[in-house]
Design an enzyme around this catalytic site. Structure first.
Site, PDB file in Angstrom:
ATOM      1  N   ALA A 270       0.820  -1.216   0.000  1.00  0.00           N
ATOM      2  CA  ALA A 270       0.000   0.000   0.000  1.00  0.00           C
ATOM      3  C   ALA A 270       0.852   1.264   0.000  1.00  0.00           C
ATOM      4  CB  ALA A 270      -0.920  -0.004   1.221  1.00  0.00           C
TER       5      ALA A 270
ATOM      6  N   HIS B  19     -46.789  19.753   5.838  1.00  0.00           N
ATOM      7  CA  HIS B  19     -46.220  20.681   4.857  1.00  0.00           C
ATOM      8  C   HIS B  19     -45.320  21.733   5.495  1.00  0.00           C
ATOM      9  CE1 HIS B  19     -49.961  19.398   2.807  1.00  0.00           C
ATOM     10  NE2 HIS B  19     -50.598  19.882   3.836  1.00  0.00           N
TER      11      HIS B  19
ATOM     12  N   LYS C 233     -35.400  17.851  13.195  1.00  0.00           N
ATOM     13  CA  LYS C 233     -34.071  17.682  13.775  1.00  0.00           C
ATOM     14  C   LYS C 233     -34.180  17.316  15.253  1.00  0.00           C
ATOM     15  CE  LYS C 233     -30.749  20.052  16.298  1.00  0.00           C
ATOM     16  NZ  LYS C 233     -30.871  20.941  17.472  1.00  0.00           N
TER      17      LYS C 233
ATOM     18  N   ASN D  12      -6.263   1.868 -11.223  1.00  0.00           N
ATOM     19  CA  ASN D  12      -5.173   2.762 -11.599  1.00  0.00           C
ATOM     20  C   ASN D  12      -5.626   4.190 -11.866  1.00  0.00           C
ATOM     21  OD1 ASN D  12      -2.889   0.893 -11.613  1.00  0.00           O
ATOM     22  ND2 ASN D  12      -3.960  -0.105 -13.296  1.00  0.00           N
TER      23      ASN D  12
END
Length: 446
Positions: free
Chosen positions: A7, A358, A346, A223
């Site tokens: 690596a 809505h 949230k 690659n």
């Protein structure tokens, strides 16, 4: 059996400041995929050879692999030599870090062949319809491997060979430690090739075996960005096919992107351009998409989500979400809830059977059962310094275009008049109105 991951390379054709192996294939770095394949094959210890921007690879493999540093990238043979002081087992398997589709079962088969035959080296090979760019397996008249020749060093005759080297090997550790210092950089790249170990072993009369893989996609390397995209697509396709075999309907497998750790129940239908990411769990009988993203979330049974984004949230059974809803982290939606168009939620709990149909923002709120929240309702949760909680109890009705300035509590079965801006709690069953009275001026227009 111990393992080595190569690596250290930069990956020039990736046109990136990052090492090639840290680029992700379907949400996961390539080098981590290779590591997991080795561990899945029973490899007990892994050495990762790092080089270019080594800290980026170390971040991924820290606590998993032993790190060996190749200061100069002088080829695969030199990389293996750098790793040798860290290898203690009698045998070692060496794998490139840019083969992300490699399966643990394939590595198990390679290891088994190597150990059962007592070979000093066992090479994983593959037949490709287009072998360009790969090292070719050259055999003698008896079918025995005699050498591996790289594309840039191959003759015209050798380039016609369809059997290629995958770059994956098992070696006897002791003999490999003896041979690696003997390698020479006598090739077009002026590098030390690990492939040159094979003829040196044969010259010494050592047994070299091969095993051929049938699925060539497993050993595809990366690659450039084109190949990265192709292999990423392969991972998603593999996951989609597995889910379809388990009873999930995917309308167009080419346009859905489902992570490998995602779980989907039977009879769920997934429409195009749907992304299921991370550790998401989807129940049975759901309808997802089109154009939906769900990340690290849990979705119950018989829920419909369309044109929406859900991140780190929990959604119950028989819920309807969307279109164009956004459920942010910390949100929990109970059974039978409706979250409609252009609604953002949230860090809130929405109780069973409630509706936010809505154009609303619900943040840091606890909403009870059977609540109706009218269009344009905003929980004003932030005062510039702190976030405050809004509580709306069971059965409350919130009129359209309402601002609830937190901290605030709306009691059970209370009603809030449309257009109100509330700053004080509302008792149970009360009607709260906080707006100017309407004034009509007759004959105003002359």
């Amino acid at each position: 059996m111990e393992g080595i991951i190569l690596a250290a390379g930069k990956g020039t054709r990736m046109k990136s400041d990052l090492p090639k192996v840290v680029h992700e294939v379907a949400e996961k770095p390539m080098v981590l995929r290779v590591y997991e394949a080795l561990v899945g094959a029973g490899v007990k210890r892994v050495v990762a050879v790092v080089g270019y921007r080594k800290e980026k690879v170390e971040e991924i493999l820290r606590g998993r692999a032993v790190i060996a540093v190749q200061e100069e990238q002088l080829g695969t043979g030199h990389a293996a030599l750098v790793a040798m002081p860290y290898v203690e087992d009698e045998n070692v398997i060496i794998v490139p870090g840019d083969t992300p589709l490699l399966k643990a079962s394939t590595l198990q088969a390679l290891i088994k062949k190597h150990l059962e035959t007592g070979a000093y080296a066992t090479v994983l090979t593959c037949f490709l319809s287009n072998p360009y760019g790969y090292g070719r397996i050259v055999r003698d008249g008896y079918g025995k491997i005699i050498k591996i020749v790289e594309e840039k060093d191959a003759t015209l005759e050798e380039k016609q060979i369809a059997e290629v080297n995958t770059g994956i090997y098992c070696f006897n550790t002791k003999i490999l430690k003896e041979i690696l210092p003997l390698l020479k950089a006598e090739n077009a790249q002026k590098e030390y090739y690990l492939t040159d170990v094979i003829p040196l072993l044969l010259e010494r009369g050592k047994v070299v075996e091969t095993i051929t893989i049938q699925d060539e996609t497993e050993v595809y390397g990366v690659n450039d960005r084109v190949q990265l995209a192709r292999l990423t697509k392969g991972v998603y396709r593999r996951k989609a096919e597995a889910l379809m075999q388990e009873g999930v309907t995917i309308i167009d497998p080419e346009t859905v992107y489902i992570g490998e750790e995602v779980v989907v129940g039977s009879d769920t239908v997934i429409y195009p351009n749907t992304y299921l990411e991370g550790k998401t769990v989807i129940g049975s009988g759901c309808r997802l998409g089109p154009n939906t993203r769900i990340t690290d979330s849990v979705i119950g049974n018989n829920t419909e989500i369309t044109f929406s984004v859900i991140i780190q949230a929990r959604v119950g059974d028989e819920v309807n979400v969307g279109p164009f809803a956004y459920l942010r982290p910390g949100t929990e939606i109970a059974n039978g809830v409706k979250i409609g168009d252009f609604v953002e939620i949230k860090k809130s709990f929405i109780g069973e059977g409630s509706k936010v149909p809505h154009l609303s923002y619900i943040g840091d709120a606890v909403v009870g059962k059977g609540v109706n929240i009218g269009a344009g309702t905003i929980t004003c949760n932030y005062d510039g310094k702190n976030k405050w909680e809004t509580v709306i109890e069971d059965g409350a009705f919130i009129g359209s275009n309402t601002n609830l300035v937190a901290p605030i509590k709306i009691g059970k079965n209370a009603v809030v008049g449309a257009g109100s801006t509330l700053t004080e709690d509302v008792p149970e069953k009360a009607l709260a109105i906080a707006r100017s009275r309407q004034v009509n001026k007759e004959d105003y227009v002359k």
